[in-house]
Motif scaffolding. Structure first.
Motif, PDB file in Angstrom:
ATOM      1  N   ARG A  10       0.856  -1.186   0.000  1.00 32.61           N
ATOM      2  CA  ARG A  10       0.000   0.000   0.000  1.00 32.61           C
ATOM      3  C   ARG A  10       0.889   1.232   0.000  1.00 32.61           C
ATOM      4  O   ARG A  10       1.931   1.250   0.635  1.00 32.61           O
ATOM      5  N   GLN A  11       0.449   2.260  -0.703  1.00 32.64           N
ATOM      6  CA  GLN A  11       1.169   3.528  -0.683  1.00 32.64           C
ATOM      7  C   GLN A  11       0.511   4.431   0.351  1.00 32.64           C
ATOM      8  O   GLN A  11      -0.705   4.654   0.310  1.00 32.64           O
ATOM      9  N   GLN A  12       1.309   4.910   1.300  1.00 35.89           N
ATOM     10  CA  GLN A  12       0.802   5.794   2.339  1.00 35.89           C
ATOM     11  C   GLN A  12       0.539   7.165   1.732  1.00 35.89           C
ATOM     12  O   GLN A  12       1.402   7.728   1.067  1.00 35.89           O
ATOM     13  N   GLU A 137     -10.465   0.050   5.724  1.00 39.92           N
ATOM     14  CA  GLU A 137      -9.244   0.261   4.942  1.00 39.92           C
ATOM     15  C   GLU A 137      -8.607  -1.079   4.572  1.00 39.92           C
ATOM     16  O   GLU A 137      -8.159  -1.279   3.441  1.00 39.92           O
ATOM     17  N   LYS A 140     -10.708  -2.551   1.836  1.00 35.50           N
ATOM     18  CA  LYS A 140     -10.429  -1.869   0.569  1.00 35.50           C
ATOM     19  C   LYS A 140      -9.129  -2.381  -0.037  1.00 35.50           C
ATOM     20  O   LYS A 140      -9.025  -2.595  -1.243  1.00 35.50           O
ATOM     21  N   PHE A 141      -8.147  -2.569   0.838  1.00 35.66           N
ATOM     22  CA  PHE A 141      -6.854  -3.032   0.370  1.00 35.66           C
ATOM     23  C   PHE A 141      -6.962  -4.445  -0.195  1.00 35.66           C
ATOM     24  O   PHE A 141      -6.395  -4.752  -1.238  1.00 35.66           O
ATOM     25  N   PHE A 144      -8.415  -4.186  -3.550  1.00 31.28           N
ATOM     26  CA  PHE A 144      -7.394  -3.749  -4.490  1.00 31.28           C
ATOM     27  C   PHE A 144      -6.533  -4.928  -4.944  1.00 31.28           C
ATOM     28  O   PHE A 144      -6.279  -5.116  -6.127  1.00 31.28           O
ATOM     29  N   LEU A 162      -4.743   2.728  -5.626  1.00 30.70           N
ATOM     30  CA  LEU A 162      -3.979   2.815  -4.381  1.00 30.70           C
ATOM     31  C   LEU A 162      -4.237   4.181  -3.777  1.00 30.70           C
ATOM     32  O   LEU A 162      -4.117   5.205  -4.436  1.00 30.70           O
ATOM     33  N   GLY A 163      -4.584   4.213  -2.531  1.00 28.89           N
ATOM     34  CA  GLY A 163      -4.786   5.484  -1.858  1.00 28.89           C
ATOM     35  C   GLY A 163      -6.123   6.126  -2.156  1.00 28.89           C
ATOM     36  O   GLY A 163      -6.398   7.212  -1.699  1.00 28.89           O
TER      37      GLY A 163
END
Length: 168
Positions: A10-12, A137, A140-141, A144, A162-163
């Motif tokens: 995941r990209q913060q 979250e 959602k991930f 993805f 992402l994000g």
């Protein structure tokens, strides 16, 4: 050592760092490990079941182990020192090899080997996942990961969702 689930990469949003998330279901703690874009791509592609026309480095390592008749028994995240995670590959022969955590996880995903994490590392780096927003979250991930493709990592923009703050 405690078993952890590899949730994925995941990209913060706040600092644009890419992390791989390990989840200790017993303690309900997520352990984020900052990794590079190539390692993130390797993990995400393996989790999505994306095959490349030519073997990537982690595919080559998997194939090499198979060719010499050795299995990856497990991956262990053994230490955290100065923000750096240390891992070991534990082979079926009993041999232990020092590894970067991201490479070890990428190989574990490809070989369907368990990932274990030191209880001390989970205690030091783990983040509680208890409120509804955080659980959403995670879902959602997972959504993805179910829909990511190799092309998502070949464009300058990166993965399209992402994000993204909208629900799946």
């Amino acid at each position: 050592m405690v078993p952890v689930e590899v949730l994925g990469v995941r990209q913060q949003q706040r600092d644009q760092e890419i992390v791989v998330l390990l989840f200790d279901t017993a303690a309900e703690l997520a352990v984020p490990i900052v990794i590079g874009a190539r390692e993130a791509s390797a993990i995400a592609m393996a989790q999505a079941g994306v095959a490349t026309p030519r073997p990537m480095t982690h595919d080559l390592l998997r194939d090499l182990l198979g060719a010499v008749g050795v299995d990856l028994d497990r991956v262990e995240i053994v230490a955290l020192d100065g923000g750096i995670f240390f891992a070991e590959l534990v082979l079926s022969t009993g041999v232990r090899l020092d590894s970067r955590a991201s490479d070890a996880i990428a190989l574990a995903v490809r070989t369907e080997s368990p990932v274990l994490c030191s209880a001390e590392v989970v205690a030091a780096a783990g983040v509680e996942v208890v409120d509804l927003d955080q659980q959403k979250e995670v879902e959602k991930f997972r959504h993805f990961l179910d829909h990511v493709t190799a092309e998502d990592f070949t464009t300058p923009e990166g993965p399209s969702d992402l994000g993204d703050d909208t629900p799946p």
